[in-house]
Each structure stands twice: as structure tokens, then as C-alpha cells.
Design a protein around this motif. Sequence first.
Motif, PDB file in Angstrom:
ATOM      1  N   GLY A   1       0.795  -1.129   0.053  1.00 40.71           N
ATOM      2  CA  GLY A   1      -0.060   0.024  -0.089  1.00 40.71           C
ATOM      3  C   GLY A   1       0.885   1.226   0.102  1.00 40.71           C
ATOM      4  O   GLY A   1       0.147   2.318  -0.240  1.00 40.71           O
ATOM      5  N   HIS A   2       2.034   1.223  -0.092  1.00 36.46           N
ATOM      6  CA  HIS A   2       2.931   2.311   0.232  1.00 36.46           C
ATOM      7  C   HIS A   2       4.544   1.919  -0.475  1.00 36.46           C
ATOM      8  O   HIS A   2       4.970   0.893  -0.363  1.00 36.46           O
ATOM      9  CB  HIS A   2       3.104   3.005   1.429  1.00 36.46           C
ATOM     10  CG  HIS A   2       3.421   2.208   2.496  1.00 36.46           C
ATOM     11  ND1 HIS A   2       4.672   1.859   2.920  1.00 36.46           N
ATOM     12  CD2 HIS A   2       2.503   1.294   3.325  1.00 36.46           C
ATOM     13  CE1 HIS A   2       4.587   0.925   4.033  1.00 36.46           C
ATOM     14  NE2 HIS A   2       3.372   0.607   4.163  1.00 36.46           N
ATOM     15  N   ASP A   3       5.073   3.216  -0.466  1.00 39.61           N
ATOM     16  CA  ASP A   3       6.761   2.871  -1.044  1.00 39.61           C
ATOM     17  C   ASP A   3       7.465   2.203  -0.246  1.00 39.61           C
ATOM     18  O   ASP A   3       7.969   1.176  -0.777  1.00 39.61           O
ATOM     19  CB  ASP A   3       7.080   4.294  -1.339  1.00 39.61           C
ATOM     20  CG  ASP A   3       8.327   4.296  -2.015  1.00 39.61           C
ATOM     21  OD1 ASP A   3       8.456   3.781  -2.986  1.00 39.61           O
ATOM     22  OD2 ASP A   3       9.472   4.841  -1.527  1.00 39.61           O
ATOM     23  N   GLU A   4       7.393   2.350   1.011  1.00 34.31           N
ATOM     24  CA  GLU A   4       8.513   1.317   1.843  1.00 34.31           C
ATOM     25  C   GLU A   4       7.843  -0.077   1.966  1.00 34.31           C
ATOM     26  O   GLU A   4       8.938  -0.846   1.682  1.00 34.31           O
ATOM     27  CB  GLU A   4       8.389   1.933   3.375  1.00 34.31           C
ATOM     28  CG  GLU A   4       9.164   0.897   4.098  1.00 34.31           C
ATOM     29  CD  GLU A   4      10.733   1.066   3.913  1.00 34.31           C
ATOM     30  OE1 GLU A   4      11.294  -0.039   4.422  1.00 34.31           O
ATOM     31  OE2 GLU A   4      11.262   1.999   3.393  1.00 34.31           O
ATOM     32  N   ALA A   5       6.848  -0.287   1.805  1.00 33.33           N
ATOM     33  CA  ALA A   5       6.456  -1.816   1.681  1.00 33.33           C
ATOM     34  C   ALA A   5       6.753  -2.252   0.251  1.00 33.33           C
ATOM     35  O   ALA A   5       6.981  -3.601   0.167  1.00 33.33           O
ATOM     36  CB  ALA A   5       4.693  -1.925   1.673  1.00 33.33           C
ATOM     37  N   ASN A   6       6.724  -1.579  -0.803  1.00 30.48           N
ATOM     38  CA  ASN A   6       7.223  -1.939  -1.995  1.00 30.48           C
ATOM     39  C   ASN A   6       8.688  -2.357  -1.994  1.00 30.48           C
ATOM     40  O   ASN A   6       9.075  -3.186  -2.454  1.00 30.48           O
ATOM     41  CB  ASN A   6       7.015  -0.650  -2.904  1.00 30.48           C
ATOM     42  CG  ASN A   6       5.492  -0.847  -3.737  1.00 30.48           C
ATOM     43  OD1 ASN A   6       4.810  -1.443  -3.379  1.00 30.48           O
ATOM     44  ND2 ASN A   6       5.304   0.453  -4.416  1.00 30.48           N
ATOM     45  N   ARG A   7       9.611  -1.492  -1.414  1.00 30.77           N
ATOM     46  CA  ARG A   7      10.910  -1.773  -1.348  1.00 30.77           C
ATOM     47  C   ARG A   7      11.193  -3.049  -0.520  1.00 30.77           C
ATOM     48  O   ARG A   7      11.951  -3.796  -0.939  1.00 30.77           O
ATOM     49  CB  ARG A   7      11.503  -0.571  -0.928  1.00 30.77           C
ATOM     50  CG  ARG A   7      11.765   0.609  -1.740  1.00 30.77           C
ATOM     51  CD  ARG A   7      12.650   1.643  -1.165  1.00 30.77           C
ATOM     52  NE  ARG A   7      12.522   2.251   0.128  1.00 30.77           N
ATOM     53  CZ  ARG A   7      11.517   3.061   0.201  1.00 30.77           C
ATOM     54  NH1 ARG A   7      10.830   3.564  -0.765  1.00 30.77           N
ATOM     55  NH2 ARG A   7      11.620   3.604   1.577  1.00 30.77           N
ATOM     56  N   GLN A   8      10.350  -3.252   0.421  1.00 26.73           N
ATOM     57  CA  GLN A   8      10.574  -4.467   1.103  1.00 26.73           C
ATOM     58  C   GLN A   8       9.985  -5.760   0.525  1.00 26.73           C
ATOM     59  O   GLN A   8      10.779  -6.707   0.468  1.00 26.73           O
ATOM     60  CB  GLN A   8       9.580  -4.256   2.484  1.00 26.73           C
ATOM     61  CG  GLN A   8      10.008  -3.406   3.465  1.00 26.73           C
ATOM     62  CD  GLN A   8      11.496  -3.653   3.952  1.00 26.73           C
ATOM     63  OE1 GLN A   8      12.067  -4.759   4.391  1.00 26.73           O
ATOM     64  NE2 GLN A   8      12.477  -2.580   3.796  1.00 26.73           N
ATOM     65  N   ALA A   9       8.999  -5.724  -0.402  1.00 26.13           N
ATOM     66  CA  ALA A   9       8.639  -6.585  -1.395  1.00 26.13           C
ATOM     67  C   ALA A   9       9.861  -6.975  -2.171  1.00 26.13           C
ATOM     68  O   ALA A   9       9.966  -8.057  -2.541  1.00 26.13           O
ATOM     69  CB  ALA A   9       7.101  -6.188  -1.972  1.00 26.13           C
ATOM     70  N   PHE A  10      10.244  -5.928  -3.036  1.00 26.88           N
ATOM     71  CA  PHE A  10      11.271  -6.231  -3.766  1.00 26.88           C
ATOM     72  C   PHE A  10      12.479  -6.815  -3.217  1.00 26.88           C
ATOM     73  O   PHE A  10      13.100  -7.575  -3.689  1.00 26.88           O
ATOM     74  CB  PHE A  10      11.816  -4.877  -4.411  1.00 26.88           C
ATOM     75  CG  PHE A  10      12.782  -5.082  -5.528  1.00 26.88           C
ATOM     76  CD1 PHE A  10      12.365  -5.600  -6.826  1.00 26.88           C
ATOM     77  CD2 PHE A  10      14.162  -4.627  -5.338  1.00 26.88           C
ATOM     78  CE1 PHE A  10      13.135  -5.618  -7.861  1.00 26.88           C
ATOM     79  CE2 PHE A  10      15.069  -4.802  -6.483  1.00 26.88           C
ATOM     80  CZ  PHE A  10      14.560  -5.384  -7.652  1.00 26.88           C
ATOM     81  N   LEU A  11      12.870  -6.215  -1.909  1.00 24.66           N
ATOM     82  CA  LEU A  11      14.051  -6.850  -1.247  1.00 24.66           C
ATOM     83  C   LEU A  11      13.946  -8.326  -0.858  1.00 24.66           C
ATOM     84  O   LEU A  11      14.988  -9.034  -0.962  1.00 24.66           O
ATOM     85  CB  LEU A  11      14.395  -6.008   0.153  1.00 24.66           C
ATOM     86  CG  LEU A  11      15.456  -6.398   0.944  1.00 24.66           C
ATOM     87  CD1 LEU A  11      16.737  -6.222   0.319  1.00 24.66           C
ATOM     88  CD2 LEU A  11      15.570  -5.840   2.285  1.00 24.66           C
ATOM     89  N   ALA A  12      12.485  -8.599  -0.556  1.00 24.28           N
ATOM     90  CA  ALA A  12      12.564 -10.126  -0.328  1.00 24.28           C
ATOM     91  C   ALA A  12      12.335 -11.224  -1.603  1.00 24.28           C
ATOM     92  O   ALA A  12      12.358 -12.251  -1.477  1.00 24.28           O
ATOM     93  CB  ALA A  12      10.885 -10.312   0.173  1.00 24.28           C
TER      94      ALA A  12
END
Length: 135
Positions: A93-104
Motif C-alpha cells: 500500500g505504500h513505497d516502503e512496503a514496495n521496497r520491502q517486497a522487492f528486497l524479499a
Amino acid sequence: MFDSKIALIVRDDLAVWQRLNVAAFLASGIAYATPEMRGEPYIDAEGQRYGSMLGQPMLVFAADLSGLQSAHRKALERELTLIPYVEAMFSTGHDEANRQAFLAEDTNNLNLVGVAIRGPKKAVDKAVKGLKMHS
């Protein structure tokens, strides 16, 4: 006319809303990564000022996951500007979560739904070789 090229590649099995969403986010990533590409603001006949867009066209391609992964790999090898979007980012739902999803993600097997590539024309052409324009 331009010595560089911008290509957006979107996975061909997405719903229309997802394709549009991915293309919009990828284009914003290219704009952010290359501020020197920004054109001048638009002004209408009454003097009203509007925002700027990139001053260079972007070509939009469609590919399956394998085609996206191949273009991603080729762009990395050629050290081109590369903006990725993975499927897990649809559920955030937001940019930080996007980065965490990508990192995983598994670096060697990214579940890509889109990538944006910018660089010298010939290098971008090699990265997207064999892909079809989005229709």
C-alpha cells in the motif's frame, strides 16, 4: 534525434488496470532517475501553466516473464538505467512496503511484471531485442 532510448516492458498476462499501473510507475521511475530528461512546462493559449513531461518518447513493449527477466539481465549487463516492478508490489500500500517486497525477491529469479530501461539507443535495442510492441 535522440541518442538515448526509453523502453517500458510490461508483462503480457496482466489485467488492463495492472498494465496501466505498472507503466505509470515505471515511467515515474525513469523521470526520477533522469531529471535531465524533463521537458519544459506546458502553457496554454491563456497563459495557464501546466506540469512538465519527459522530453523524449517512451516505447512500450509486452513480454512474458521470461522475456522480462531476459531484458532485465541484459540491461544489468550493459549498466543501463533500470527500474523494476515485481508482482508482490501489487499487494502493498505504500513505497516502503514496495521496497520491502522487492528486497524479499529471489535476485536470480525476480517475479517481474515490468521493467523500464533507459540508455544509449543501441544498448537498449539489444536489451529489448525480440520483444513486441505492446498492443
